[in-house]
Design a protein around this motif. Structure first.
Motif, PDB file in Angstrom:
ATOM      1  N   VAL A   1       0.844  -1.209   0.000  1.00  0.00           N
ATOM      2  CA  VAL A   1       0.000   0.000   0.000  1.00  0.00           C
ATOM      3  C   VAL A   1       0.874   1.251   0.000  1.00  0.00           C
ATOM      4  N   LEU A   2       1.936   1.246   0.810  1.00  0.00           N
ATOM      5  CA  LEU A   2       2.827   2.408   0.863  1.00  0.00           C
ATOM      6  C   LEU A   2       3.522   2.615  -0.474  1.00  0.00           C
ATOM      7  N   MET A   3       4.039   1.551  -1.074  1.00  0.00           N
ATOM      8  CA  MET A   3       4.736   1.687  -2.349  1.00  0.00           C
ATOM      9  C   MET A   3       3.779   2.118  -3.466  1.00  0.00           C
ATOM     10  N   THR A   4       2.551   1.598  -3.423  1.00  0.00           N
ATOM     11  CA  THR A   4       1.560   2.023  -4.418  1.00  0.00           C
ATOM     12  C   THR A   4       1.244   3.503  -4.264  1.00  0.00           C
ATOM     13  N   GLY A   5       1.085   3.955  -3.028  1.00  0.00           N
ATOM     14  CA  GLY A   5       0.831   5.371  -2.791  1.00  0.00           C
ATOM     15  C   GLY A   5       1.969   6.251  -3.276  1.00  0.00           C
ATOM     16  N   LEU A   6       3.201   5.810  -3.019  1.00  0.00           N
ATOM     17  CA  LEU A   6       4.367   6.580  -3.471  1.00  0.00           C
ATOM     18  C   LEU A   6       4.417   6.667  -4.991  1.00  0.00           C
ATOM     19  N   LEU A   7       4.191   5.554  -5.671  1.00  0.00           N
ATOM     20  CA  LEU A   7       4.221   5.561  -7.139  1.00  0.00           C
ATOM     21  C   LEU A   7       3.086   6.399  -7.718  1.00  0.00           C
ATOM     22  N   THR A   8       1.922   6.363  -7.085  1.00  0.00           N
ATOM     23  CA  THR A   8       0.786   7.147  -7.574  1.00  0.00           C
ATOM     24  C   THR A   8       1.067   8.640  -7.471  1.00  0.00           C
ATOM     25  N   VAL A   9       1.541   9.074  -6.307  1.00  0.00           N
ATOM     26  CA  VAL A   9       1.865  10.489  -6.119  1.00  0.00           C
ATOM     27  C   VAL A   9       3.001  10.902  -7.060  1.00  0.00           C
ATOM     28  N   SER A  10       3.985  10.018  -7.229  1.00  0.00           N
ATOM     29  CA  SER A  10       5.108  10.297  -8.125  1.00  0.00           C
ATOM     30  C   SER A  10       4.621  10.491  -9.559  1.00  0.00           C
ATOM     31  N   LEU A  11       3.704   9.625 -10.004  1.00  0.00           N
ATOM     32  CA  LEU A  11       3.181   9.731 -11.370  1.00  0.00           C
ATOM     33  C   LEU A  11       2.400  11.027 -11.562  1.00  0.00           C
ATOM     34  N   VAL A  12       1.592  11.380 -10.569  1.00  0.00           N
ATOM     35  CA  VAL A  12       0.825  12.629 -10.654  1.00  0.00           C
ATOM     36  C   VAL A  12       1.762  13.828 -10.757  1.00  0.00           C
ATOM     37  N   LYS A  13       2.804  13.847  -9.944  1.00  0.00           N
ATOM     38  CA  LYS A  13       3.767  14.953  -9.988  1.00  0.00           C
ATOM     39  C   LYS A  13       4.522  14.973 -11.312  1.00  0.00           C
ATOM     40  N   LEU A  14       4.802  13.795 -11.853  1.00  0.00           N
ATOM     41  CA  LEU A  14       5.525  13.713 -13.120  1.00  0.00           C
ATOM     42  C   LEU A  14       4.695  14.307 -14.251  1.00  0.00           C
ATOM     43  N   LEU A  15       3.391  14.019 -14.245  1.00  0.00           N
ATOM     44  CA  LEU A  15       2.515  14.536 -15.296  1.00  0.00           C
ATOM     45  C   LEU A  15       2.242  16.030 -15.133  1.00  0.00           C
ATOM     46  N   GLN A  16       2.427  16.543 -13.917  1.00  0.00           N
ATOM     47  CA  GLN A  16       2.173  17.963 -13.661  1.00  0.00           C
ATOM     48  C   GLN A  16       3.432  18.817 -13.764  1.00  0.00           C
ATOM     49  N   VAL A  17       4.591  18.185 -14.032  1.00  0.00           N
ATOM     50  CA  VAL A  17       5.838  18.933 -14.082  1.00  0.00           C
ATOM     51  C   VAL A  17       5.815  19.915 -15.252  1.00  0.00           C
ATOM     52  N   ASP A  18       6.500  21.022 -15.088  1.00  0.00           N
ATOM     53  CA  ASP A  18       6.596  22.014 -16.160  1.00  0.00           C
ATOM     54  C   ASP A  18       7.475  21.449 -17.278  1.00  0.00           C
ATOM     55  N   ARG A  19       6.847  21.100 -18.390  1.00  0.00           N
ATOM     56  CA  ARG A  19       7.589  20.492 -19.496  1.00  0.00           C
ATOM     57  C   ARG A  19       8.422  21.500 -20.265  1.00  0.00           C
ATOM     58  N   GLY A  20       7.993  22.742 -20.255  1.00  0.00           N
ATOM     59  CA  GLY A  20       8.695  23.761 -21.031  1.00  0.00           C
ATOM     60  C   GLY A  20       8.174  23.899 -22.446  1.00  0.00           C
ATOM     61  N   PHE A  21       7.211  23.067 -22.835  1.00  0.00           N
ATOM     62  CA  PHE A  21       6.594  23.173 -24.160  1.00  0.00           C
ATOM     63  C   PHE A  21       5.105  22.844 -24.029  1.00  0.00           C
ATOM     64  N   THR A  22       4.338  23.234 -25.022  1.00  0.00           N
ATOM     65  CA  THR A  22       2.891  23.055 -24.969  1.00  0.00           C
ATOM     66  C   THR A  22       2.460  21.807 -25.730  1.00  0.00           C
ATOM     67  N   VAL A  23       1.327  21.236 -25.336  1.00  0.00           N
ATOM     68  CA  VAL A  23       0.774  20.074 -26.044  1.00  0.00           C
ATOM     69  C   VAL A  23      -0.654  20.327 -26.512  1.00  0.00           C
ATOM     70  N   GLU A  24      -1.236  21.443 -26.110  1.00  0.00           N
ATOM     71  CA  GLU A  24      -2.631  21.716 -26.436  1.00  0.00           C
ATOM     72  C   GLU A  24      -2.826  21.885 -27.941  1.00  0.00           C
ATOM     73  N   ARG A  25      -3.805  21.148 -28.475  1.00  0.00           N
ATOM     74  CA  ARG A  25      -4.213  21.236 -29.884  1.00  0.00           C
ATOM     75  C   ARG A  25      -3.013  21.067 -30.818  1.00  0.00           C
ATOM     76  N   THR A  26      -2.136  20.166 -30.453  1.00  0.00           N
ATOM     77  CA  THR A  26      -0.930  19.920 -31.251  1.00  0.00           C
ATOM     78  C   THR A  26      -0.901  18.466 -31.695  1.00  0.00           C
ATOM     79  N   MET A  27      -0.782  18.254 -32.991  1.00  0.00           N
ATOM     80  CA  MET A  27      -0.759  16.920 -33.572  1.00  0.00           C
ATOM     81  C   MET A  27       0.633  16.591 -34.099  1.00  0.00           C
ATOM     82  N   THR A  28       0.936  15.319 -34.157  1.00  0.00           N
ATOM     83  CA  THR A  28       2.249  14.887 -34.648  1.00  0.00           C
ATOM     84  C   THR A  28       2.081  13.725 -35.623  1.00  0.00           C
ATOM     85  N   ALA A  29       3.066  13.564 -36.481  1.00  0.00           N
ATOM     86  CA  ALA A  29       3.113  12.418 -37.399  1.00  0.00           C
ATOM     87  C   ALA A  29       4.565  12.131 -37.722  1.00  0.00           C
TER      88      ALA A  29
END
Length: 397
Positions: free
Chosen positions: A27-55
Motif C-alpha cells: 500500500v505504501l509503495m503504491t501510494g508513493l508511485l501514484t503520487v510520483s506519477l501525478v507529480k511527473l505529469l504535472q511537471v513544467d515540461r517547457g513546451f505546450t501540447v494543447e491542440r498539437t498533432m504529430t506524425a
C-alpha cells in the motif's frame, strides 16, 4: 492439548501479521508511485501540447537519396500545411518531443585544443524555423532562424548549452564547430531558448543545439502541427498535404502530442497499476485472515464470554476484548511492513519523482488503511460475541 491450541493460535497470528506486513508495504509503495506519477505529469515540461498533432514521416531512400531532395520535400509539406485553414504553426524536426534522442556530437569552440574525449557532448536536433513557435519553446535572447538563413550554418542553443560553453558571456554571435569536422564551416549562435523536458519528463534535457533542417535532414522526421481544428480534421489535412506531393510516402498514425506525453510515462503507470492490484489483493487476504482468526477465537471463547456477561461485563467490554485480541497482529504486522518498505529505499528512490520514500503523510496513511481494514474485519465477530446469550453459553460444553 491446550499447549497445541496455543501454538496453533500463535501460528495463525504470525501468518496474519505477515500478511498485514506485506499489505502495508505494498500500500505504501503504491501510494508513493501514484503520487510520483501525478507529480511527473504535472511537471513544467517547457513546451505546450494543447491542440498539437504529430506524425512520423519516413521517406523512401531511393527517391530521396540526399539532404537536398529531402529538404525540398519537407519545405513543400510545410508550405502546404501553412495554407490549411486552422493551422497556426507547422514544423519538421528530427525527433518528436519525448520520443528519445538520436544525434549526439562534440562541440568545439575556436582555440579549444582539448582532446575529443574531453569536449562537451551536445544533443543536436535539426528543425524547421517554426519548430519553436509550434511547441511554444520560449526564446530568451537573440532570434530564431528563418527562411532568410537558408544555406547558412546558424544555430539556436538551449540555456544549459549557453551556460556550459560560454559561461558568464553573451553567446549570441559566438561560433563553434562539431569536433572531428575540420573542413566544416563553423556554426554561428543566433538565439538562446529555455531549457525544457523534451527527452524525458523526469529530468531536464541535456545540452541541446538546434540546427536548421537545410543543414541536415534525415529520411525519417517528425511533423508537428498546432491547429484550432480537432484531431480528426487535422489528421486528414496532414495526410492530404503529404500525399499531394508524393503518394508513395507512407503516413503512419497521427497522434496528439498529449498522447505522446502520456505514453512517455507508460512504464510508471504500469508499475503503479501492478502494485495497486497486488496491494488490493494483499489487503483482501489480510482482512480475511484477521476476520478468520477473530471469528475462530470468538467461537473458542464463547463460554468465557458468557461467563464475563454473567459477572456483569458490558457489551462495550466484549467489543474491546475482541478488538484488542484481533488488532494485535495487525499492529505488529503494520510496524513490520513499514520496516520492510523502508528497507527498499534504494530501489524505490530510482522509481520516484519529486517525493521521498519516507514521506510521512503516505506512511501514516498506509498504516491507517491497514488499521482500518483490521478494525472492519474484527467488528463482525465482535458484534457476534457481544450478542452471546450468557445462559446458553454457560450450558454449552
Amino acid at each position: 492439548c491446550s499447549s497445541d491450541l496455543r501454538a496453533t493460535r500463535r501460528a495463525r497470528r504470525i501468518l496474519v501479521g505477515f500478511e498485514v506486513a506485506v499489505s502495508v508495504a505494498l500500500v505504501l509503495m503504491t501510494g508513493l508511485l501514484t503520487v510520483s506519477l501525478v507529480k511527473l505529469l504535472q511537471v513544467d515540461r517547457g513546451f505546450t501540447v494543447e491542440r498539437t498533432m504529430t506524425a512520423m514521416i519516413d521517406l523512401p531512400r531511393h527517391q530521396y537519396p540526399d539532404d537536398q531532395h529531402r529538404a525540398a520535400f519537407y519545405t513543400q509539406i510545410l508550405e502546404k500545411l501553412d495554407n490549411v485553414p486552422g493551422v497556426r504553426h507547422a514544423a519538421i524536426t528530427s525527433v518528436l518531443p519525448l520520443t528519445g534522442d538520436s544525434w549526439g556530437d562534440m562541440a568545439q569552440l575556436p582555440g579549444d585544443t582539448r582532446p575529443l574525449t574531453q569536449l562537451p557532448l551536445e544533443s543536436f536536433r535539426w528543425t524547421s524555423p517554426e519548430y519553436f513557435s509550434t511547441i511554444q519553446l520560449p526564446l530568451l535572447s537573440g532570434r530564431f532562424f528563418t527562411a532568410a538563413d537558408w544555406g547558412k550554418n546558424v544555430a539556436v542553443i538551449s540555456t544549459k548549452t549557453a551556460k556550459t560553453l560560454w559561461s558568464g558571456t553573451n553567446p549570441i554571435g559566438r561560433e563553434f564547430k562539431r569536433a572531428g569536422n575540420p573542413d566544416e564551416k563553423p556554426f554561428t549562435v543566433i538565439g538562446v531558448v529555455a531549457d525544457a523536458r523534451t527527452i524525458s519528463l523526469s529530468k531536464p534535457d541535456p545540452m541541446l543545439i538546434y540546427v536548421p533542417y537545410w543543414f541536415r535532414c534525415d529520411s525519417s522526421a517528425g511533423l508537428i502541427v498546432r491547429s484550432s481544428e480537432n484531431l480528426a480534421v487535422m489528421a486528414a489535412a496532414i495526410r492530404q498535404a503529404i500525399w499531394s506531393i508524393d503518394r508513395t510516402v507512407p503516413v503512419p498514425s497521427i497522434r496528439a502530442l498529449g498522447s505522446i506525453v502520456a505514453d512517455s510515462v507508460a512504464n510508471q503507470r504500469f508499475e503503479m497499476r501492478l502494485l495497486l492490484f497486488f496491494a488490493a489483493s494483499a489487503l483482501f487476504l489480510a482482512g480475511l485472515g484477521v476476520y478468520g482468526i477473530v471469528t475462530y477465537s470468538v467461537v473458542q471463547r464463547q463460554r468465557e464470554i458468557g461467563l464475563r456477561f454473567a459477572l456483569g461485563a458490558q457489551r462495550g467490554h466484549i467489543y474491546e476484548l475482541v478488538l484488542r485480541d484481533g488488532l494485535l497482529p495487525v499492529v505488529l504486522g503494520t510496524a513490520l511492513g513499514l520496516a520492510m518498505a523502508y528497507s527498499m529505499v534504494r530501489v524505490m528512490s530510482s522509481m520516484l519523482f519529486n517525493i521521498s520514500p519516507h514521506d510521512p503523510l503516505l506512511t501514516i496513511s498506509s498504516a491507517f488503511v491497514l488499521l482500518g481494514v483490521g478494525v472492519a474485519a474484527c467488528l463482525i465477530p465482535a458484534k457476534r460475541a457481544a450478542a452471546v446469550d450468557p445462559m446458553q453459553a454457560l450450558r454449552a460444553e
